[in-house]
Scaffold this motif. Structure first.
Motif, PDB file in Angstrom:
ATOM      1  N   VAL A 199      -3.940   3.884   4.897  1.00  0.00           N
ATOM      2  CA  VAL A 199      -5.183   3.146   3.656  1.00  0.00           C
ATOM      3  C   VAL A 199      -5.911   3.929   3.715  1.00  0.00           C
ATOM      4  O   VAL A 199      -6.230   5.030   4.697  1.00  0.00           O
ATOM      5  N   THR A 200      -7.320   4.578   2.381  1.00  0.00           N
ATOM      6  CA  THR A 200      -7.085   5.787   2.056  1.00  0.00           C
ATOM      7  C   THR A 200      -8.542   5.278   2.712  1.00  0.00           C
ATOM      8  O   THR A 200      -9.163   4.427   1.857  1.00  0.00           O
ATOM      9  N   VAL A 242      -6.523   0.893  10.508  1.00  0.00           N
ATOM     10  CA  VAL A 242      -7.320  -0.013   9.520  1.00  0.00           C
ATOM     11  C   VAL A 242      -8.295  -0.891  10.433  1.00  0.00           C
ATOM     12  O   VAL A 242      -9.458  -1.223  10.190  1.00  0.00           O
ATOM     13  N   ASP A 243      -8.195  -0.934  12.005  1.00  0.00           N
ATOM     14  CA  ASP A 243      -9.482  -1.515  13.150  1.00  0.00           C
ATOM     15  C   ASP A 243     -10.339  -1.362  12.479  1.00  0.00           C
ATOM     16  O   ASP A 243     -11.251  -1.463  12.742  1.00  0.00           O
ATOM     17  N   TYR A 257      -7.974  14.460   5.750  1.00  0.00           N
ATOM     18  CA  TYR A 257      -9.278  14.541   5.464  1.00  0.00           C
ATOM     19  C   TYR A 257      -9.436  13.075   4.761  1.00  0.00           C
ATOM     20  O   TYR A 257     -11.065  12.928   3.924  1.00  0.00           O
ATOM     21  N   SER A 258      -8.672  12.573   4.317  1.00  0.00           N
ATOM     22  CA  SER A 258      -8.464  11.217   3.171  1.00  0.00           C
ATOM     23  C   SER A 258      -8.145   9.861   3.076  1.00  0.00           C
ATOM     24  O   SER A 258      -8.098   8.926   2.748  1.00  0.00           O
ATOM     25  N   LEU A 281       0.647  -1.105  -0.361  1.00  0.00           N
ATOM     26  CA  LEU A 281       0.102   0.061  -0.131  1.00  0.00           C
ATOM     27  C   LEU A 281       1.166   1.552  -0.389  1.00  0.00           C
ATOM     28  O   LEU A 281       1.035   2.243  -0.949  1.00  0.00           O
ATOM     29  N   ALA A 282       1.687   1.170   1.166  1.00  0.00           N
ATOM     30  CA  ALA A 282       2.700   2.284   0.753  1.00  0.00           C
ATOM     31  C   ALA A 282       4.153   2.512   1.248  1.00  0.00           C
ATOM     32  O   ALA A 282       4.541   0.876   0.663  1.00  0.00           O
TER      33      ALA A 282
END
Ligand code: SF4
Lengths: 162, 201
Positions: B121-122, B165-166, B159-160, B81-82
């Motif tokens: 995670v967006t 992620v829980d 904002y994004s 992811l990143a």
């Protein structure tokens, strides 16, 4: 009609062939000129610049929130003149909208989607008026100066069909 | 004199009983009918008592085996992811070699039992991530790797970005760090192995 070969020539022909399309002209290092364009004549001007002015490539569309008004800036590249031209459209802060240039330069489509997504500037007649970076159903235009930090519950988009 | 009546069994199945009156000899019941009656009575008996017992017995016998096999061959989804994904990738390279612990990244969520969320995670990606999680077969586990997946990291107030992620699905192991080194990732996987042994062993 032959293609223009220098910027002063292009500007002279522009003023003759597309009257009232620009309201101001200023200089800035790095670009041929900065033209102030009234919102209603942007598509007429863009079509002329593409067909007659040799500006074949729209490399950038961006929006600026000046709080009391909005501004949309276009950067156009000409292979023949070897330079960028900058167009600037001033819009009201309330319900800003301008004609889409997606039909003139295909490359403007994604830039206009991004500007709509983050700043809430509508592009009338856009071929694909969806958000670009935020999920569909997101309630805010987060790069506006009036946007404040929020709790994650407010930002979450619940629908799975996005 | 024989008459056949139907009475309803407690489990809802119909059982045929044969009544005979007087001193007439017991009627001849065809063998097929006896068999049919037996099967009909056996099914509720099996469903109510025996099946559960047998399944439980099988589970008791096989659970340690499956648990041992499962926890020693955790297959994570090959998802980056990143920036943490770079450490994730390094962990599977020659220097750290996570494959010696039976951890092999797979390209399809259908073949995975471990989801390592290694990065930011967006909100836009969160729906896809939930879909990936739901595509994985049970039993499955999730590791939040890095500060971003754990709690939003440096982008917590953005904002994004999903701040942890829980918010989307349950996480078994959290690995702190920005980014965590591959050793930390391996430690997290080994802790998950221990957790599986203790929780289900
Ligand atoms: S925790 Fe740090 S290294 Fe990992 S994805 Fe977030 S910013 Fe990148």
């Amino acid at each position: 009609m032959t293609a223009v070969s220098s910027w002063p020539e292009a500007l002279a022909r522009l003023k003759a062939e597309v009257p009232d399309a620009i309201t101001g002209e200023s200089a800035r290092p790095g670009v041929l000129a900065v033209l102030a364009v009234p919102a209603p004549s942007i598509r007429r001007l863009a079509t002329w610049l593409r067909d007659e002015g040799t500006f074949s490539h729209c490399s950038l569309v961006l929006g600026i929130d000046w709080i009391d008004h909005m501004e949309v800036v276009y950067h156009l590249w000409s292979d023949a003149l070897k330079g960028y031209l900058e167009l600037s459209v001033t819009l009201p802060a309330e319900d800003p909208h301008v004609d889409s240039l997606g039909g003139v330069w295909g490359g403007a489509i994604w830039h206009e989607r991004e500007t709509w997504d983050l700043l809430g500037i509508r592009f009338d007649g856009h071929p694909d008026p969806r958000r670009l970076l935020m999920p569909e159903g997101y309630k805010f235009h987060p790069l506006r100066k009036s946007f404040e930090l929020r709790e994650p519950e407010e930002l979450e988009v619940k629908s799975r069909h996005v | 004199m024989t008459d056949t009546t139907a009475s309803t069994h407690s489990a809802g199945t119909t059982v045929v009983t044969h009544l005979h009156k007087g001193d007439s000899p017991a009627p001849e019941v065809p063998t097929e009918q006896i068999l049919a009656v037996s099967a009909k009575e056996f099914i509720p008996l099996w469903k109510e008592n025996l099946q559960g017992l047998v399944n439980k017995g099988m589970d008791t016998l096989t659970q340690p085996l499956f648990n041992w096999a499962g926890r020693n061959s955790l297959f994570p989804l090959h998802l980056g992811l990143a920036c943490c994904a770079i450490e994730f990738a390094a962990g599977f390279g020659a220097r750290w070699d996570a494959e010696r612990f039976g951890v092999v990244p797979r390209s399809s969520p259908r073949q995975c039992d471990l989801l390592i969320i290694n990065g930011t995670v967006t909100w836009k990606f969160s729906h896809k991530l939930i879909t990936l999680w739901e595509q994985m077969p049970e039993p499955k586990w999730a590791i939040a790797m890095g500060n971003c997946a754990t709690g939003g990291g440096p982008f917590r107030t953005a904002y994004s970005v999903v701040p942890g992620v829980d918010k989307l699905f349950p996480i078994d192991v959290y690995i702190a760090g920005c980014p965590p080194r591959p050793e930390a990732m391996l430690d997290g996987i080994l802790r998950l192995e221990r957790l599986i042994r203790e929780r289900h062993g």
